[in-house]
Structures are given as structure tokens and as C-alpha cells.
Design a protein around this motif. Structure first.
Motif, PDB file in Angstrom:
ATOM      1  N   LYS A  40       0.839  -1.187   0.000  1.00 19.38           N
ATOM      2  CA  LYS A  40       0.000   0.000   0.000  1.00 19.38           C
ATOM      3  C   LYS A  40       0.881   1.246   0.000  1.00 19.38           C
ATOM      4  N   GLY A  41       0.515   2.198  -0.829  1.00 17.13           N
ATOM      5  CA  GLY A  41       1.191   3.490  -0.844  1.00 17.13           C
ATOM      6  C   GLY A  41       0.173   4.584  -0.620  1.00 17.13           C
ATOM      7  N   SER A  42       0.628   5.697  -0.037  1.00 19.18           N
ATOM      8  CA  SER A  42      -0.302   6.808   0.167  1.00 19.18           C
ATOM      9  C   SER A  42       0.425   8.114  -0.116  1.00 19.18           C
ATOM     10  N   GLY A  43      -0.362   9.112  -0.466  1.00 15.46           N
ATOM     11  CA  GLY A  43       0.207  10.415  -0.770  1.00 15.46           C
ATOM     12  C   GLY A  43      -0.874  11.462  -0.862  1.00 15.46           C
ATOM     13  N   VAL A  44      -0.459  12.656  -1.223  1.00  6.89           N
ATOM     14  CA  VAL A  44      -1.390  13.773  -1.354  1.00  6.89           C
ATOM     15  C   VAL A  44      -2.201  13.648  -2.635  1.00  6.89           C
ATOM     16  N   THR A  45      -1.567  13.050  -3.671  1.00  4.74           N
ATOM     17  CA  THR A  45      -2.235  12.879  -4.956  1.00  4.74           C
ATOM     18  C   THR A  45      -2.220  11.401  -5.351  1.00  4.74           C
ATOM     19  N   LYS A  46      -3.029  11.075  -6.340  1.00  6.04           N
ATOM     20  CA  LYS A  46      -3.055   9.714  -6.883  1.00  6.04           C
ATOM     21  C   LYS A  46      -1.673   9.331  -7.407  1.00  6.04           C
ATOM     22  N   GLN A  47      -1.042  10.233  -8.139  1.00  3.78           N
ATOM     23  CA  GLN A  47       0.286   9.972  -8.707  1.00  3.78           C
ATOM     24  C   GLN A  47       1.310   9.685  -7.612  1.00  3.78           C
ATOM     25  N   GLU A  48       1.283  10.465  -6.551  1.00  2.00           N
ATOM     26  CA  GLU A  48       2.229  10.258  -5.444  1.00  2.00           C
ATOM     27  C   GLU A  48       1.986   8.911  -4.764  1.00  2.00           C
ATOM     28  N   ALA A  49       0.727   8.551  -4.558  1.00  3.41           N
ATOM     29  CA  ALA A  49       0.400   7.269  -3.935  1.00  3.41           C
ATOM     30  C   ALA A  49       0.888   6.115  -4.799  1.00  3.41           C
ATOM     31  N   LEU A  50       0.685   6.211  -6.118  1.00  2.00           N
ATOM     32  CA  LEU A  50       1.143   5.159  -7.031  1.00  2.00           C
ATOM     33  C   LEU A  50       2.665   5.078  -7.072  1.00  2.00           C
ATOM     34  N   GLU A  51       3.342   6.214  -7.055  1.00  2.00           N
ATOM     35  CA  GLU A  51       4.803   6.215  -7.054  1.00  2.00           C
ATOM     36  C   GLU A  51       5.349   5.535  -5.805  1.00  2.00           C
TER      37      GLU A  51
END
Length: 73
Positions: free
Chosen positions: A41-52
Motif C-alpha cells: 500500500k502506498g499513500s500520498g497527497v495525490t493519486k500519482q504520489e500514492a502510485l509512485e
């Protein structure tokens, strides 16, 4: 019981394809989770950041998929 494990040499490993669930979080962030593998699982501020972040995690852990051919007894 006979067991055969099919593996690939490092230079011919097929790409692994994952189905990923993208979710908006209550705090405004975004999470990306590999379906069937909740530890990935990844998380971030944006979808792109979470996927990265998810891709980075997958690359660090170096998951491997093998095919088992099991003959009945």
C-alpha cells in the motif's frame, strides 16, 4: 506427489501486472493498494504520489510470482 516450479531467468522475467485500488482518504490524501495484497500500500497527497510510493515499495520488496504444477497423488 510431484511438484514442478516454473521460474524465469533474470533477463526474461515477464512484467508483473497488478490491479490497484485507489481510494480518497478522509484527510484528503489518496491511498493505492494492490488488490489481494493489503501489505502493498502506498499513500500520498495525490493519486500519482500514492502510485509512485506503491511502485517504490514493490521494487524494494522484489515480489516474485512462480507457477506451481502439482500432479495428483
Amino acid at each position: 506427489m510431484n511438484l514442478t516450479v516454473k521460474t524465469y531467468p533474470n533477463n526474461t522475467v515477464p512484467k508483473l501486472n497488478y490491479d490497484v485500488l485507489i481510494q480518497n482518504q478522509p484527510d484528503g490524501g489518496v491511498s493505492a493498494t494492490v488488490l489481494g495484497l493489503p501489505d502493498f500500500k502506498g499513500s500520498g497527497v495525490t493519486k500519482q504520489e500514492a502510485l509512485e510510493k506503491l511502485i517504490q515499495l514493490l521494487q524494494e520488496r522484489k515480489p516474485e510470482i512462480v507457477t506451481l504444477a502439482i500432479e495428483p497423488p
